[in-house]
Design a protein around this motif. Structure first.
Motif, PDB file in Angstrom:
ATOM      1  N   VAL B  67      17.894 -26.440  11.147  1.00  0.00           N
ATOM      2  CA  VAL B  67      18.694 -25.570  12.026  1.00  0.00           C
ATOM      3  C   VAL B  67      18.275 -25.831  13.476  1.00  0.00           C
ATOM      4  N   GLY B  68      19.243 -25.761  14.375  1.00  0.00           N
ATOM      5  CA  GLY B  68      18.958 -26.015  15.796  1.00  0.00           C
ATOM      6  C   GLY B  68      18.548 -24.737  16.499  1.00  0.00           C
ATOM      7  N   LEU B  69      17.568 -24.808  17.366  1.00  0.00           N
ATOM      8  CA  LEU B  69      17.100 -23.625  18.097  1.00  0.00           C
ATOM      9  C   LEU B  69      18.221 -23.039  18.964  1.00  0.00           C
ATOM     10  N   HIS B  70      19.103 -23.916  19.454  1.00  0.00           N
ATOM     11  CA  HIS B  70      20.191 -23.453  20.327  1.00  0.00           C
ATOM     12  C   HIS B  70      21.207 -22.577  19.579  1.00  0.00           C
ATOM     13  N   GLU B  71      21.121 -22.559  18.222  1.00  0.00           N
ATOM     14  CA  GLU B  71      22.051 -21.744  17.436  1.00  0.00           C
ATOM     15  C   GLU B  71      21.622 -20.272  17.385  1.00  0.00           C
ATOM     16  N   PHE B  72      20.412 -19.994  17.866  1.00  0.00           N
ATOM     17  CA  PHE B  72      19.889 -18.623  17.780  1.00  0.00           C
ATOM     18  C   PHE B  72      20.043 -17.883  19.107  1.00  0.00           C
ATOM     19  N   ARG B  73      20.352 -16.591  19.012  1.00  0.00           N
ATOM     20  CA  ARG B  73      20.376 -15.766  20.221  1.00  0.00           C
ATOM     21  C   ARG B  73      18.969 -15.459  20.681  1.00  0.00           C
ATOM     22  N   ASP B  74      18.117 -15.063  19.710  1.00  0.00           N
ATOM     23  CA  ASP B  74      16.736 -14.724  20.047  1.00  0.00           C
ATOM     24  C   ASP B  74      15.851 -15.922  19.686  1.00  0.00           C
ATOM     25  N   VAL B  75      15.682 -16.799  20.660  1.00  0.00           N
ATOM     26  CA  VAL B  75      14.956 -18.044  20.377  1.00  0.00           C
ATOM     27  C   VAL B  75      13.477 -17.785  20.094  1.00  0.00           C
ATOM     28  N   SER B  76      12.942 -16.774  20.739  1.00  0.00           N
ATOM     29  CA  SER B  76      11.547 -16.413  20.538  1.00  0.00           C
ATOM     30  C   SER B  76      11.301 -16.017  19.076  1.00  0.00           C
ATOM     31  N   LYS B  77      12.211 -15.193  18.566  1.00  0.00           N
ATOM     32  CA  LYS B  77      12.103 -14.728  17.174  1.00  0.00           C
ATOM     33  C   LYS B  77      12.309 -15.905  16.210  1.00  0.00           C
ATOM     34  N   ALA B  78      13.247 -16.789  16.551  1.00  0.00           N
ATOM     35  CA  ALA B  78      13.523 -17.949  15.694  1.00  0.00           C
ATOM     36  C   ALA B  78      12.260 -18.807  15.537  1.00  0.00           C
ATOM     37  N   ILE B  79      11.538 -18.965  16.635  1.00  0.00           N
ATOM     38  CA  ILE B  79      10.308 -19.759  16.591  1.00  0.00           C
ATOM     39  C   ILE B  79       9.228 -19.046  15.795  1.00  0.00           C
TER      40      ILE B  79
END
Lengths: 233, 233
Positions: B67-79
């Motif tokens: 999954v691409g990080l740019h697909e997430f609204r909350d990038v911090s949470k995604a990481i």
């Protein structure tokens, strides 16, 4: 009227320092006795004194004196009073950092705009463009800005290298890098091959030397400009 | 315990994307189903979607989702919630600018320090070092700082190229550039040749791949480290 020589390199393979430019320099510096040398780019990390000595030797065969900008207390005044200015190559990040730190970016620009002849090679050519963002150098120091002198309405890429079809190396080619630059910036880029230079007289810019130059404009395929032709956008 | 693979490149000559690393990746991502891909470095200026698709194809043969990080609204949470992270190559100035702009530098560092496996290639490897100052990339965008993740106690130079004795090109060699870096900075630099990578497990760092690496320490002659050996300063 502004007068610049914007050279890809100081030295071509098999030649000595500035030797390939000697005819052009004779004419360009005809009325000049002493050239003010800016040694801030420090190629290979050499000292300002050592670098100025290289420039001094290079210009001695042309019968010109060389003084280093680092020898002056008031660098702004030194630039203002200079008969001619030569900014040597080395690391562009270092050069730009030092130009800002010593507050000579503005006086340097003013001097050239009011007619002081300017010679740049490599990093010293890079800074004549709008920004230093098409340098090949390593970011060994963080400059306060990438903005440079803007004496010509484009960016420079000195030591321009054509892609090597035989290479198995997977690093980016120069062309790929400049294409990436044009994703975020719209000024043209002039790729100057070794032994090429631009002669600027007012708004007239001519390509000189044996080789053609590679021109990159945003949204266009790159193309060649033959030596002897005017650079126009 | 931090776990990283720091690769010189994503692709070696004649191979497909990540193929030369497939055995290592199988083991490294053994327990991972989905890899979070950071496409910010955009090689050749391609879009985040297009780049994520390349990574997706590369990982599909290993049976992993991407999954691409740019697909997430909350990038911090995604990481924070990622099983594993892969930062792809491209332009390091762009990558670092985007990491700062999206405020993911700190969560990324925290995730890796708390054990999330991290794969980097090229620009994605550069940022595991103390600073991005030994990148080979063009400064196409001005980042707020050159400081990077500091997950290893040195800097990286990916795609390390040996000087070419036959070359008539007068641009600086990689070794000259790194010597200039050491005029102003004291951290060691690891020159990773194509097809080499570092495997980091806690404080243990091993060189892998067929080739040796070139190590630069301030005030010392550069030297070679053979594959299979520990990197220690």
């Amino acid at each position: 009227m502004k007068k610049l020589l914007i050279a890809s390199t100081s030295t071509i393979h098999g030649g000595s320092y500035l030797s390939y430019l000697s005819n052009e320099l004779d004419e360009f510096f005809e009325k000049v006795e002493t050239v003010l040398f800016v040694p801030f780019a420090r190629p290979g990390g050499i000292t300002h004194d050592a670098y100025t000595e290289i420039a001094r030797k290079g210009f001695s065969s042309l019968g010109k004196n060389v003084v280093g900008l680092h020898e002056f207390r008031d660098v702004s005044k030194a630039i203002e009073e200079a008969e001619a200015i030569f900014v040597g190559g080395g690391n562009t990040f270092l050069l730009v950092s030092q130009l800002y730190k010593n507050e000579v970016m503005t006086p340097l620009r003013s001097a050239v705009l009011s007619g002081t002849p300017y010679l740049g090679s490599s990093a010293g050519s890079n800074i004549t463009g709008l920004t230093m963002q098409t340098t090949n150098d390593m970011p060994i120091i963080y400059p306060p800005s990438f903005k440079t002198l803007g004496l010509v309405p484009f960016n420079l890429n000195p030591h321009y290298l054509d892609p090597d079809d035989q290479s198995t190396h997977m690093g980016e080619t120069r062309e790929t890098r400049i294409r990436e630059f044009h994703q975020f910036n719209n000024q043209p880029v002039v790729g100057l091959r070794e032994g090429s230079w631009l002669r600027v007289a007012g708004d007239e810019i001519v390509l000189k030397g044996k080789l053609s130059a590679r021109i990159f404009e945003q949204g266009k395929d790159p193309y060649e400009l033959s030596s002897g032709n005017l650079l126009e956008f």
